[in-house]
Design a protein around this motif. Sequence first.
Motif, PDB file in Angstrom:
ATOM      1  N   GLY A  19       2.773   5.766  -7.277  1.00 27.42           N
ATOM      2  CA  GLY A  19       1.666   5.690  -8.222  1.00 27.42           C
ATOM      3  C   GLY A  19       1.646   6.833  -9.213  1.00 27.42           C
ATOM      4  O   GLY A  19       1.238   6.670 -10.364  1.00 27.42           O
ATOM      5  N   TYR A  43      -3.716   0.258  -8.874  1.00 26.23           N
ATOM      6  CA  TYR A  43      -4.832   0.583  -7.982  1.00 26.23           C
ATOM      7  C   TYR A  43      -5.636  -0.658  -7.605  1.00 26.23           C
ATOM      8  O   TYR A  43      -6.068  -0.791  -6.461  1.00 26.23           O
ATOM      9  CB  TYR A  43      -5.743   1.621  -8.622  1.00 26.23           C
ATOM     10  CG  TYR A  43      -5.168   3.020  -8.626  1.00 26.23           C
ATOM     11  CD1 TYR A  43      -4.109   3.377  -7.806  1.00 26.23           C
ATOM     12  CD2 TYR A  43      -5.686   3.991  -9.467  1.00 26.23           C
ATOM     13  CE1 TYR A  43      -3.582   4.656  -7.820  1.00 26.23           C
ATOM     14  CE2 TYR A  43      -5.182   5.274  -9.468  1.00 26.23           C
ATOM     15  CZ  TYR A  43      -4.130   5.594  -8.646  1.00 26.23           C
ATOM     16  OH  TYR A  43      -3.623   6.873  -8.644  1.00 26.23           O
ATOM     17  N   SER A  56      -9.824   5.106  -0.431  1.00 26.59           N
ATOM     18  CA  SER A  56      -8.868   4.685  -1.468  1.00 26.59           C
ATOM     19  C   SER A  56      -9.573   4.405  -2.782  1.00 26.59           C
ATOM     20  O   SER A  56      -9.116   4.837  -3.849  1.00 26.59           O
ATOM     21  CB  SER A  56      -8.104   3.444  -1.022  1.00 26.59           C
ATOM     22  OG  SER A  56      -7.254   3.745   0.039  1.00 26.59           O
ATOM     23  N   THR A  89      -9.054   9.637  -9.696  1.00 20.27           N
ATOM     24  CA  THR A  89      -7.800   9.765 -10.442  1.00 20.27           C
ATOM     25  C   THR A  89      -7.931   9.188 -11.844  1.00 20.27           C
ATOM     26  O   THR A  89      -7.481   9.804 -12.823  1.00 20.27           O
ATOM     27  CB  THR A  89      -6.659   9.053  -9.695  1.00 20.27           C
ATOM     28  OG1 THR A  89      -6.556   9.580  -8.384  1.00 20.27           O
ATOM     29  CG2 THR A  89      -5.336   9.219 -10.409  1.00 20.27           C
ATOM     30  N   ILE A  99       2.609   1.722  -3.454  1.00 15.31           N
ATOM     31  CA  ILE A  99       1.714   2.198  -4.512  1.00 15.31           C
ATOM     32  C   ILE A  99       1.336   3.654  -4.267  1.00 15.31           C
ATOM     33  O   ILE A  99       1.254   4.445  -5.211  1.00 15.31           O
ATOM     34  CB  ILE A  99       0.487   1.280  -4.629  1.00 15.31           C
ATOM     35  CG1 ILE A  99       0.934  -0.090  -5.149  1.00 15.31           C
ATOM     36  CG2 ILE A  99      -0.564   1.876  -5.552  1.00 15.31           C
ATOM     37  CD1 ILE A  99      -0.142  -1.134  -5.163  1.00 15.31           C
ATOM     38  N   ASN A 100       1.101   4.021  -3.006  1.00 17.36           N
ATOM     39  CA  ASN A 100       0.797   5.420  -2.716  1.00 17.36           C
ATOM     40  C   ASN A 100       1.980   6.324  -3.028  1.00 17.36           C
ATOM     41  O   ASN A 100       1.807   7.455  -3.474  1.00 17.36           O
ATOM     42  CB  ASN A 100       0.401   5.598  -1.247  1.00 17.36           C
ATOM     43  CG  ASN A 100      -1.012   5.172  -0.983  1.00 17.36           C
ATOM     44  OD1 ASN A 100      -1.851   5.179  -1.874  1.00 17.36           O
ATOM     45  ND2 ASN A 100      -1.281   4.791   0.242  1.00 17.36           N
ATOM     46  N   ASP A 122       0.829  -1.201   0.000  1.00 13.95           N
ATOM     47  CA  ASP A 122       0.000   0.000   0.000  1.00 13.95           C
ATOM     48  C   ASP A 122       0.867   1.256   0.000  1.00 13.95           C
ATOM     49  O   ASP A 122       0.630   2.191  -0.758  1.00 13.95           O
ATOM     50  CB  ASP A 122      -0.924  -0.032   1.219  1.00 13.95           C
ATOM     51  CG  ASP A 122      -1.906   1.110   1.223  1.00 13.95           C
ATOM     52  OD1 ASP A 122      -2.570   1.326   0.195  1.00 13.95           O
ATOM     53  OD2 ASP A 122      -2.011   1.785   2.267  1.00 13.95           O
ATOM     54  N   HIS A 176      -9.078   6.451  -6.228  1.00 12.48           N
ATOM     55  CA  HIS A 176      -8.663   5.749  -7.447  1.00 12.48           C
ATOM     56  C   HIS A 176      -9.633   6.022  -8.584  1.00 12.48           C
ATOM     57  O   HIS A 176      -9.207   6.239  -9.729  1.00 12.48           O
ATOM     58  CB  HIS A 176      -8.539   4.254  -7.177  1.00 12.48           C
ATOM     59  CG  HIS A 176      -7.487   3.931  -6.169  1.00 12.48           C
ATOM     60  ND1 HIS A 176      -7.464   2.750  -5.480  1.00 12.48           N
ATOM     61  CD2 HIS A 176      -6.426   4.632  -5.710  1.00 12.48           C
ATOM     62  CE1 HIS A 176      -6.442   2.743  -4.657  1.00 12.48           C
ATOM     63  NE2 HIS A 176      -5.797   3.876  -4.781  1.00 12.48           N
ATOM     64  N   GLN A 179      -3.618  -2.504  -5.029  1.00 11.82           N
ATOM     65  CA  GLN A 179      -3.690  -1.822  -3.749  1.00 11.82           C
ATOM     66  C   GLN A 179      -5.018  -2.092  -3.045  1.00 11.82           C
ATOM     67  O   GLN A 179      -5.042  -2.395  -1.852  1.00 11.82           O
ATOM     68  CB  GLN A 179      -3.495  -0.318  -3.931  1.00 11.82           C
ATOM     69  CG  GLN A 179      -3.509   0.446  -2.629  1.00 11.82           C
ATOM     70  CD  GLN A 179      -3.315   1.930  -2.818  1.00 11.82           C
ATOM     71  OE1 GLN A 179      -3.421   2.442  -3.930  1.00 11.82           O
ATOM     72  NE2 GLN A 179      -3.034   2.619  -1.743  1.00 11.82           N
ATOM     73  N   ASP A 180      -6.110  -2.008  -3.778  1.00 12.81           N
ATOM     74  CA  ASP A 180      -7.421  -2.248  -3.164  1.00 12.81           C
ATOM     75  C   ASP A 180      -7.583  -3.694  -2.715  1.00 12.81           C
ATOM     76  O   ASP A 180      -8.148  -3.965  -1.653  1.00 12.81           O
ATOM     77  CB  ASP A 180      -8.538  -1.853  -4.131  1.00 12.81           C
ATOM     78  CG  ASP A 180      -8.566  -0.350  -4.375  1.00 12.81           C
ATOM     79  OD1 ASP A 180      -8.054   0.393  -3.520  1.00 12.81           O
ATOM     80  OD2 ASP A 180      -9.091   0.067  -5.420  1.00 12.81           O
TER      81      ASP A 180
END
Length: 110
Positions: A27, A41, A91, A98, A23-24, A20, A95, A44-45
């Motif tokens: 990303g 994403y 999150s 974004t 990726i944050n 996590d 996502h 990550q989820d």
Amino acid sequence: MKVSRFCFVVYLQLLFLFVDLFINSFGELFRTADVVLLLLYIIQDVCIIFAIIVVFLVFFNTYIFQAGLVSLLIRKFKTTIIISITYLALSVGLHVWTMVSTLCISIAKA
């Protein structure tokens, strides 16, 4: 719960946390590649969902849960559960926002 199983759970939670965090942190480097960003994403989820599942699996393996005192577990860990689910929702919202803004920028350039 045995110590070896507890260590595995802690390492698994740390793995999800590092994925996590990675990726944050990185990303934004993949913002031009929409497919790669979408894949990151999704990973990550899924990691956040797995982290929540692991927490609940640990709950299910306690003597308190097996004795039927589920309300006690929920009362003690209410904040953890609420924060985890809120973080997942935020999150996913970030996502989606974004990806939609990236799509709008791509359409505007075309």
